[in-house]
Design a protein around this motif. Structure first.
Motif, mmCIF file in Angstrom:
data_model
loop_
_atom_site.group_PDB
_atom_site.id
_atom_site.type_symbol
_atom_site.label_atom_id
_atom_site.label_comp_id
_atom_site.label_asym_id
_atom_site.label_seq_id
_atom_site.Cartn_x
_atom_site.Cartn_y
_atom_site.Cartn_z
ATOM 1 N N GLU A 119 -5.790 -6.406 1.644
ATOM 2 C CA GLU A 119 -7.328 -6.971 1.103
ATOM 3 C C GLU A 119 -8.311 -5.251 1.153
ATOM 4 O O GLU A 119 -9.575 -4.830 0.490
ATOM 5 C CB GLU A 119 -7.613 -8.120 2.385
ATOM 6 C CG GLU A 119 -7.399 -8.644 1.354
ATOM 7 C CD GLU A 119 -7.873 -9.662 0.458
ATOM 8 O OE1 GLU A 119 -8.558 -9.051 0.336
ATOM 9 O OE2 GLU A 119 -7.375 -10.244 -0.002
ATOM 10 N N ARG A 140 -13.859 -10.627 1.307
ATOM 11 C CA ARG A 140 -12.421 -9.755 1.134
ATOM 12 C C ARG A 140 -13.028 -9.487 2.515
ATOM 13 O O ARG A 140 -11.717 -9.493 3.441
ATOM 14 C CB ARG A 140 -12.201 -9.198 0.459
ATOM 15 C CG ARG A 140 -11.734 -9.486 -0.859
ATOM 16 C CD ARG A 140 -11.562 -8.853 -1.804
ATOM 17 N NE ARG A 140 -11.258 -8.684 -3.094
ATOM 18 C CZ ARG A 140 -9.470 -8.994 -3.637
ATOM 19 N NH1 ARG A 140 -9.147 -9.027 -2.140
ATOM 20 N NH2 ARG A 140 -9.119 -9.595 -4.583
ATOM 21 N N ARG A 152 -9.544 -10.986 6.047
ATOM 22 C CA ARG A 152 -9.213 -9.731 6.404
ATOM 23 C C ARG A 152 -9.427 -9.607 7.720
ATOM 24 O O ARG A 152 -8.319 -9.499 8.539
ATOM 25 C CB ARG A 152 -9.816 -8.314 5.726
ATOM 26 C CG ARG A 152 -8.901 -6.974 6.612
ATOM 27 C CD ARG A 152 -8.934 -5.934 5.721
ATOM 28 N NE ARG A 152 -10.365 -5.669 5.546
ATOM 29 C CZ ARG A 152 -11.119 -4.565 6.705
ATOM 30 N NH1 ARG A 152 -10.097 -4.665 7.429
ATOM 31 N NH2 ARG A 152 -12.431 -4.285 6.052
#
Length: 541
Positions: free
Chosen positions: A140, A211, A215
């Motif tokens: 990621e 993302r 993450r």
């Protein structure tokens, strides 16, 4: 420090239970003062033998594994007993009291090993998940970096486009494929290009935000797992320390069991007057002779008969036998000075006493000198007035044996005395002396040495003791007295009927000798400890 350790155990157990790793790792100690498995109320010392180790190490009954099967024969294999003798019951036998603490220690130890396996398995299960999360987080992060780079590219393209449009770059117009770059439609087209680039930037920034949030959740999950693993690792370290302490407890309870096993030796075999240590010595002697002189066919009960009559198996006067078979007070018989024991009333002025011999025996009294024409007859049996035979008067006279050992064995430098549980005369002992317990000493006051020496003496005298005649020869050689022979046989047969000890050829046996009590066993003094012996020279029985 012990209190902190206990608190830490509680925290660890609660943590482990909360993770559902170890079933019932900790239970409330609602009945901590109850005596369990031979252990008493809780006290401060973590390994005090009065404390149930289940309580010490934070377990309830339902949290323990079942009591493991254990063959206590493993603790009997100490090189002390003849095979089979160690299981014979004795008076006031408390050996069973030492079984429960040892089994309890093994049970808690097995539970700790179960927990260690569960903790190790759980840690092994979580570590790949942490690695997978780390891999996904790295992926990621790489995608975020790629998207950020693309955004930078778009931003640079927009800036470059704006500059080129501002300065009227012909290449820009050519790039737009419009002949007149100042036309309004060209400006509209340039705006559309810029708007498209901004849209790409917005899309990528949204993707980065999505993302990054994902993450963050991954990193939180990884952090949670890592904390869990660290907690499990601390729990595992504590259980490893518990396992070491319980291993020491197992060794200590095993040592206490062996000590109790050895402490049975001076006690009487249940229902008899035979000390277990004496029985052990007789069986060892039997199995030694089965190798040395198999044709003699000597049995332990044949020696027990001699030991019974000679000294009540070392229980003579104030003496008993200690754990190592040694007489606690030296056993010595009367001085062999030839004194008259019985029949002195037959001696008159005209009747001289018979001369003493080297054996205690009955001796006929010499008839008085004939007077007044009386005759002694033709050598036939004397007869009374009614013609019935009249027994010749005899006296019993002690053997006369001058000192042969300078008093070293019997403490008498004038006459010899019989010594030890088997009553050896010093000069006979010098002929048959032996080391029956492999302690590098040959002591007539030790039942192991004396029993084996007696076995060799009896076998030498009898040749074979498999028959009644052989027993008669052996016992009469030991003491030239028929009444003594019958008394020894009666005692020997009584022991044979009472105790079913397998003969040497009927069951496997193991090396015999004396073993060492562990140095950390503080429950015994040095004088009480069983001697440490070198068993390398023993035959493989």
């Amino acid at each position: 420090m012990a209190g902190c350790r206990s608190i830490r155990r509680v925290i660890v157990a609660v943590f482990v239970a909360s993770c559902l790793i170890v079933p019932d790792g900790l239970a409330a100690q609602e009945d901590a003062t109850e005596t369990v498995f031979g252990f008493g109320p809780t006290v401060q010392s973590p390994l005090d033998d009065r404390v149930d180790p289940a309580i010490t190490f934070g377990y309830s009954e339902i949290g323990l594994v079942p009591v493991p099967e254990f063959d206590f024969a493993e603790l009997h294999d100490s090189g002390v007993f003849a095979a089979g003798v160690d299981w014979i019951e004795v008076d006031d036998d408390r050996l069973v009291d030492y079984e429960a603490p040892h089994l309890r220690a093994r049970q808690v130890h097995a539970t700790v090993l179960r927990d260690l396996d569960a903790l190790t398995e759980r840690i092994s299960f979580l570590r790949p998940r942490v690695q997978a999360l780390s891999d996904e987080i790295a992926y990621e992060h790489a995608q975020e970096t790629r998207l950020a780079a693309e955004i930078d590219t778009y931003k640079m393209a927009i800036a470059e486009f704006a500059v080129r449009a501002f300065i009227g770059d012909e290449d820009l117009a050519e790039a737009l494929a419009v002949p007149n770059s100042d036309a309004p439609e060209n400006r509209v087209l340039a705006d559309e290009v810029r708007q498209g680039q901004f849209a790409q930037i917005d899309a990528r920034e949204n993707e980065i935000a999505r993302r990054r949030a994902y993450r963050g959740r991954l990193e939180h999950d990884r952090y949670t797992l890592r904390r869990q693993i660290r907690g499990l690792q601390h729990a595992r370290l504590d259980r490893l320390e518990d396992e070491r302490e319980l291993t020491r407890l197992i060794e200590r309870t095993a040592s206490e069991y062996r000590t109790a096993l050895h402490d049975r030796l001076p006690r009487m075999v249940r229902g008899t007057d035979l000390p277990l240590v004496a029985l052990n010595a007789y069986v060892i002697a039997e199995r030694t002779m089965a190798i040395e002189r198999p044709r003699c066919d000597l049995r332990w009960w044949m020696l027990a008969g001699v030991g019974k009559i000679e000294s009540a198996h070392g229980h003579f006067g104030d003496s008993t036998l200690d754990t190592n078979g040694r007489a606690t007070v030296a056993i010595t018989g009367p001085a062999l000075d030839g004194r008259i024991l019985e029949g002195a009333e037959f001696l008159t002025a005209g009747t001289p006493p018979p001369e003493p011999t080297t054996a205690t025996t009955d001796l006929p009294v010499a008839p008085p000198a004939a007077t007044g024409g009386e005759a002694s007859g033709d050598g036939g049996d004397a007869a009374g007035a009614g013609g019935e035979p009249v027994e010749e008067p005899v006296i019993r006279r002690l053997a006369l044996i001058a000192d042969t050992d300078d008093g070293v064995l019997d403490g008498d430098s004038r006459y010899d005395r019989a010594v030890g549980p088997m009553q050896f005369i010093p000069q006979t002992w010098r002929t048959y002396e032996t080391d029956g317990n492999h302690d590098d000493l040959m002591e007539p006051q030790n039942i192991y040495d004396a029993a084996l020496a007696s076995a060799r003496y009896l076998c030498t005298a009898a040749g074979s003791m498999a028959s009644e005649a052989g027993l008669d020869r052996a016992y009469f050689a030991y003491n030239h007295d028929e009444a003594y022979t019958e008394a020894v046989k009666a005692a020997a047969y009584a022991y044979r009927r009472r105790l079913g000890i397998p003969d040497a050829g009927e069951s496997p046996t193991s090396p015999l000798g004396l073993a060492e009590i562990p140095a950390d066993d503080v429950s015994r003094t040095v004088s009480d400890a069983v001697l440490a012996l070198d068993l390398s020279g023993l035959p493989d029985w």
